[in-house]
Every structure is written in structure tokens, then in C-alpha cells.
Design an enzyme around this catalytic site. Sequence first.
Site, PDB file in Angstrom:
ATOM      1  N   ARG A 111       0.831  -1.220   0.000  1.00 32.50           N
ATOM      2  CA  ARG A 111       0.000   0.000   0.000  1.00 32.50           C
ATOM      3  C   ARG A 111       0.861   1.264   0.000  1.00 32.50           C
ATOM      4  NH1 ARG A 111      -3.469   2.948   4.120  1.00 32.50           N
ATOM      5  NH2 ARG A 111      -5.303   3.718   3.008  1.00 32.50           N
ATOM      6  N   ILE A 128      -6.798   7.976  -0.974  1.00 27.55           N
ATOM      7  CA  ILE A 128      -6.760   6.518  -1.104  1.00 27.55           C
ATOM      8  C   ILE A 128      -7.687   6.004  -0.011  1.00 27.55           C
ATOM      9  CG2 ILE A 128      -4.627   6.418   0.311  1.00 27.55           C
ATOM     10  CD1 ILE A 128      -3.854   3.837  -1.123  1.00 27.55           C
ATOM     11  N   SER A 129      -8.577   5.076  -0.361  1.00 24.45           N
ATOM     12  CA  SER A 129      -9.593   4.625   0.591  1.00 24.45           C
ATOM     13  C   SER A 129      -8.980   3.902   1.779  1.00 24.45           C
ATOM     14  CB  SER A 129     -10.582   3.693  -0.103  1.00 24.45           C
ATOM     15  OG  SER A 129     -11.059   4.272  -1.287  1.00 24.45           O
ATOM     16  N   GLN A 130      -9.766   3.850   2.843  1.00 25.07           N
ATOM     17  CA  GLN A 130      -9.387   3.114   4.052  1.00 25.07           C
ATOM     18  C   GLN A 130      -9.283   1.616   3.711  1.00 25.07           C
ATOM     19  OE1 GLN A 130     -12.649   3.265   6.736  1.00 25.07           O
ATOM     20  NE2 GLN A 130     -11.561   2.258   8.400  1.00 25.07           N
ATOM     21  N   PHE A 165     -16.803   8.816   0.582  1.00 25.44           N
ATOM     22  CA  PHE A 165     -15.973   8.871  -0.624  1.00 25.44           C
ATOM     23  C   PHE A 165     -16.017  10.269  -1.213  1.00 25.44           C
ATOM     24  CE2 PHE A 165     -16.204   4.282  -0.517  1.00 25.44           C
ATOM     25  CZ  PHE A 165     -15.059   3.874  -1.184  1.00 25.44           C
TER      26      PHE A 165
END
Length: 208
Positions: A32, A58-60, A200
Amino acid sequence: MLDVRKIRLILELRESGISNSDVLSALETIPREKFIPENYRYQAYENIALPIGNNQTISQPYVVAKMTELLEVENNHKVLEIGTGSGYQCAILSKLARRIYTIERIKNLHERSDKIFEELKLTNIVSKHEDGNNGWTEQIPFDRIIFTAATKNITNRIFSHIKEDGIIVCPIVKNNKQVIIKYIRKNDKLISEEFDDVLFVPNLKGIN
Ligand code: SAH
């Protein structure tokens, strides 16, 4: 150091209810930190969203894992992603599917993620700089579709992209909230089921 944090993160995801071992091992395999600007890399394996520039995130990891699990990807699947962003979600999907087609509306992010895919030798990803709401008509039909930007509804155009029995996972804007919805196409209709509340960035029209 990162490895210890990574193992801890995977355990945390398991405890939060992620049980698909293919999904968990994809999260273990994909670094990541590669998708994160240098000044935030030390937080790469914390279960939080992080800035990636151009006002995007960047998403969780939990949300990536959850949406990936809901998508029920198989290794012969062709997947469409709308909102490449950092490319992290796409990289995870590339470990599970046959091919991923991903669309990003911000040129800078499109170019950056493309470089990372190349560096990591993720050769089953095809990406383009476009408004994802236009879809990818040359590649119809898709087994799976994932949106990673908050969207009002599934348009007829995107509906025309999914196979019968195919699955679409999307953060949908609903009463000032966003919720993950899983849709299954059955008899030319979408049957929906709601999951977690999420946050989001919005799905925007046009390119940048
Ligand atoms: N999957 C990403 C999440 C990124 S945030 C990750 O793992 O990092 C959502 C991304 O969707 C942003 O980069 C944003 O620019 C993009 N986006 C928003 N609306 C879009 C649209 N209509 N077409 C393509 N990309 C879009």
C-alpha cells in the site's frame, strides 16, 4: 517495521468481519505504501484513508477489503473500475480477476497510477483518462463493476455494461449520507442490498 504493522492490519480487518482469505491475501501482497505520497508512508498500514494529492484520497483498507469482498471476484472475471485514484483498489482487484479496466478523470492521478502498475508488474490492468460515467463500451460486457467515487445512481449506460447475474458495488449518495450498495443484475433488473456507511469523494462529470 511495515511488516509488523501490515500483519496487525490484516488481523484488524479479520476482526472487523472480512473473512474472504483471497481478499485478505491480496491486501497482504500489494504494498500500500507504493500508492501513498512519501510524507504519509509511515501511516500506510493504518486503517485510515490518506491524501493522494489533487484533493483525492486513497480509501481506508477496511473499505477496500469490504467492497472487494462484496464484489465476489473470480479469476476468470473482467472487471470495470470507475475512479482509479491512487490505483490501490485496482491493484488489489488485479490479484483476483482476469483483467481490470479502470478509468480516472484526473490526468495526473491516471498517469501516476499507471506508472505504479508498471513498477509492480501488474500486467492485467488497462487504464484510461476519461469520465468513467461514459463507461468502456468497447469492452462490454463486464462480470463486475466497482465505483470508488460517491454516485447518485446507476445510469442506464453503466447498467448496459454488466452481465446478467453480474455484480456492481458502489457508494451511493442517500439522504446526505453515503452507503455501500451491492447490486445484482437479475432478469434485466438490479436487485440491491445495503452495507456500511462510507465517505468517498464525489463522482464528478468530465475530465480534469
Ligand atoms: N480506488 C481509489 C479511490 C480513489 S478516490 C483508490 O484506491 O485510491 C476516487 C477517485 O475517483 C478520484 O481519484 C476521483 O478523481 C475519481 N473520479 C471521480 N469521478 C470520476 C469519474 N466520473 N470518472 C472517473 N474517475 C472519477
